[in-house]
Design a protein around this motif. Structure first.
Motif, PDB file in Angstrom:
ATOM      1  N   ASN A 113       0.303   0.829  -9.445  1.00  0.00           N
ATOM      2  CA  ASN A 113       1.759   0.706  -9.466  1.00  0.00           C
ATOM      3  C   ASN A 113       2.387   1.321  -8.229  1.00  0.00           C
ATOM      4  O   ASN A 113       3.580   1.304  -8.049  1.00  0.00           O
ATOM      5  CB  ASN A 113       2.304   1.393 -10.720  1.00  0.00           C
ATOM      6  CG  ASN A 113       3.592   0.758 -11.162  1.00  0.00           C
ATOM      7  OD1 ASN A 113       3.842  -0.399 -10.868  1.00  0.00           O
ATOM      8  ND2 ASN A 113       4.405   1.512 -11.856  1.00  0.00           N
ATOM      9  N   GLN A 114       1.526   1.933  -7.397  1.00  0.00           N
ATOM     10  CA  GLN A 114       2.086   2.654  -6.270  1.00  0.00           C
ATOM     11  C   GLN A 114       1.388   2.329  -4.955  1.00  0.00           C
ATOM     12  O   GLN A 114       0.971   3.231  -4.231  1.00  0.00           O
ATOM     13  CB  GLN A 114       1.961   4.157  -6.517  1.00  0.00           C
ATOM     14  CG  GLN A 114       2.680   4.651  -7.743  1.00  0.00           C
ATOM     15  CD  GLN A 114       3.935   5.403  -7.384  1.00  0.00           C
ATOM     16  OE1 GLN A 114       4.004   6.035  -6.346  1.00  0.00           O
ATOM     17  NE2 GLN A 114       4.942   5.339  -8.206  1.00  0.00           N
ATOM     18  N   PRO A 115       1.201   1.061  -4.598  1.00  0.00           N
ATOM     19  CA  PRO A 115       0.638   0.819  -3.277  1.00  0.00           C
ATOM     20  C   PRO A 115       1.622   1.291  -2.216  1.00  0.00           C
ATOM     21  O   PRO A 115       2.831   1.164  -2.394  1.00  0.00           O
ATOM     22  CB  PRO A 115       0.471  -0.701  -3.232  1.00  0.00           C
ATOM     23  CG  PRO A 115       1.452  -1.212  -4.207  1.00  0.00           C
ATOM     24  CD  PRO A 115       1.606  -0.168  -5.260  1.00  0.00           C
ATOM     25  N   ARG A 116       1.113   1.863  -1.163  1.00  0.00           N
ATOM     26  CA  ARG A 116       1.998   2.404  -0.143  1.00  0.00           C
ATOM     27  C   ARG A 116       1.944   1.523   1.089  1.00  0.00           C
ATOM     28  O   ARG A 116       0.885   1.251   1.625  1.00  0.00           O
ATOM     29  CB  ARG A 116       1.563   3.816   0.254  1.00  0.00           C
ATOM     30  CG  ARG A 116       1.553   4.802  -0.904  1.00  0.00           C
ATOM     31  CD  ARG A 116       2.929   5.202  -1.340  1.00  0.00           C
ATOM     32  NE  ARG A 116       3.702   5.764  -0.232  1.00  0.00           N
ATOM     33  CZ  ARG A 116       4.971   6.135  -0.327  1.00  0.00           C
ATOM     34  NH1 ARG A 116       5.606   5.976  -1.479  1.00  0.00           N
ATOM     35  NH2 ARG A 116       5.612   6.652   0.678  1.00  0.00           N
ATOM     36  N   ALA A 117       3.099   1.094   1.539  1.00  0.00           N
ATOM     37  CA  ALA A 117       3.138   0.271   2.742  1.00  0.00           C
ATOM     38  C   ALA A 117       2.869   1.105   3.981  1.00  0.00           C
ATOM     39  O   ALA A 117       2.653   0.579   5.049  1.00  0.00           O
ATOM     40  CB  ALA A 117       4.478  -0.423   2.871  1.00  0.00           C
ATOM     41  N   ASP A 118       2.871   2.429   3.823  1.00  0.00           N
ATOM     42  CA  ASP A 118       2.573   3.249   4.988  1.00  0.00           C
ATOM     43  C   ASP A 118       1.121   3.729   4.944  1.00  0.00           C
ATOM     44  O   ASP A 118       0.773   4.785   5.427  1.00  0.00           O
ATOM     45  CB  ASP A 118       3.542   4.428   5.091  1.00  0.00           C
ATOM     46  CG  ASP A 118       3.709   5.170   3.779  1.00  0.00           C
ATOM     47  OD1 ASP A 118       4.422   6.164   3.750  1.00  0.00           O
ATOM     48  OD2 ASP A 118       3.106   4.733   2.775  1.00  0.00           O
ATOM     49  N   GLY A 119       0.271   2.922   4.333  1.00  0.00           N
ATOM     50  CA  GLY A 119      -1.163   3.122   4.418  1.00  0.00           C
ATOM     51  C   GLY A 119      -1.659   4.314   3.637  1.00  0.00           C
ATOM     52  O   GLY A 119      -1.336   4.481   2.477  1.00  0.00           O
TER      53      GLY A 119
END
Lengths: 244, 120
Positions: free
Chosen positions: B112-118
């Motif tokens: 639920n928490q993929p991070r676009a900042d890697g």
């Protein structure tokens, strides 16, 4: 009419961090290696860090660049169309329990600063689907595009009975209910009108907010041209006849 | 019989043989063999007895039998094209559904928490 569809006049605030958990941006992409990294970076800079890219069988490095920019990437092994990619993205978001999501074009046509306004009616007003309407803020929009959008909106209304000022907008927000409820069957650009039809069919609450489209030579070369628009219209008519 | 009548008759016969062969190999369904057999029998009938078209032409309000055949031919072609389009559309949708299953199966671990900042 059971569908609530009204036009909100939420202004576009500046970017800000601290977006709610479970809020996603969904980007269907095909051969966008040259732009996708920049688009994701722009979203990230605006606080939208949960980005899902559906790479629709690109022949270039769209998937790799999106992944390196920090997005979650789903891959279609072959090109199926923007509608199929959107449906895949919504299925994924439903699986991960997204509370809200917005579709965003991969060609840089949208301004991430508009997203807060597009999401706002979901959280504040009980909306299920919010259309980011370019026609409520048509400044800078080429005249041909304006006419084409009006034709598309009227055709969608005549075929499906649901009015939207910008039925073909790629910038839309969906509530958890809409993500789990909307069933998309069309594969290509007719998906925009299908979403409008689904709003009516599923008795979802629709709102519209003005957004600004960024027209560049690149973004104008993408999306629906005149011929593609006609094909989309023909497909919509056939689809309507088949599922009357 | 004129040469054109022989050509039409032989063509209809060959086409019907192909239809029966297709049915035996399981490539044509039972309702398909019925449709095609009726069609090629009609073509054979018109080839052997061209005047038969006058009866239907007069009934339909068309002067010449040949015109009636032409009109019906156009209608048949449009019908087949439409049917072909529908089939293509169904195949495309089925293919997209399959592609979706593959894409979701190979999706990164669902979170639920993929991070676009890697990896930060």
């Amino acid at each position: 009419m059971t569908v609530t569809a009204s036009v909100s006049t939420v202004s576009s605030p500046e970017c800000g961090a601290g977006r709610p958990d479970g809020e996603y941006i969904l980007i269907p992409a095909f051969n966008e290696a040259g732009k996708i990294g920049e688009v994701i970076a722009g979203l990230s800079a605006c606080g939208y860090t949960r980005v899902v890219v559906v790479d629709d069988g690109s022949r270039d490095d769209t998937a790799g660049r999106a992944r390196r920019a920090g997005a979650v990437v789903l891959r279609h092994p072959i090109n199926c169309g923007v509608g199929a990619a959107t449906a895949t993205g919504l299925a994924y978001l439903s699986n991960v329990g997204a509370v809200a999501a917005a579709t965003f074009d991969a060609d840089g046509q949208h301004d991430p600063r508009d997203l807060a306004a597009v999401f706002a009616p979901i959280y504040d007003d009980g909306a299920d689907v919010v259309i980011g309407s370019r026609m409520l803020n048509p400044e800078g929009m080429p005249r041909v595009r304006r006419i084409a959008q009006r034709l598309a909106s009227w055709s969608t209304f005549l075929l499906f009975g649901q009015w939207s000022t910008d039925s073909q907008s790629g910038l839309k927000a969906f509530s958890r209910r809409a993500i789990g409820t909307i069933q998309l069957k069309t594969n290509r650009y007719e998906v925009c009108s299908e979403i409008i039809a689904e709003i009516r069919r599923r008795k979802l609450v629709m709102r519209e907010v003005p957004v600004r489209a960024i027209y560049t030579a690149y973004s104008l070369s993408k999306g629906q041209g005149f011929t593609v628009g006609l094909k989309t219209l023909a497909r919509l008519f056939i689809d309507r006849i088949l599922h009357w | 019989m004129h040469p054109i009548q022989w050509i039409m008759l032989v063509f209809a016969a060959i086409a019907e043989i192909a239809v029966v062969a297709g049915f035996r190999r399981g490539k044509i369904a039972a309702k398909g063999i019925f449709f095609w057999t009726v069609l090629w029998l009609l073509v054979g009938l018109v080839a052997v007895w061209p005047d038969s078209t006058y009866i239907f032409a007069r009934w339909a309000g068309i002067t010449r039998g040949a015109d009636l055949v032409l009109y019906l031919g156009f209608l048949a072609v449009f019908f087949l094209l439409f049917r072909h389009t529908l089939r293509m559309e169904k195949i495309e949708r089925d293919l997209a559904a399959l592609v979706r299953v593959l894409a979701l199966r190979d999706a990164p671990e669902q979170t639920n928490q993929p991070r676009a900042d890697g990896d930060k």
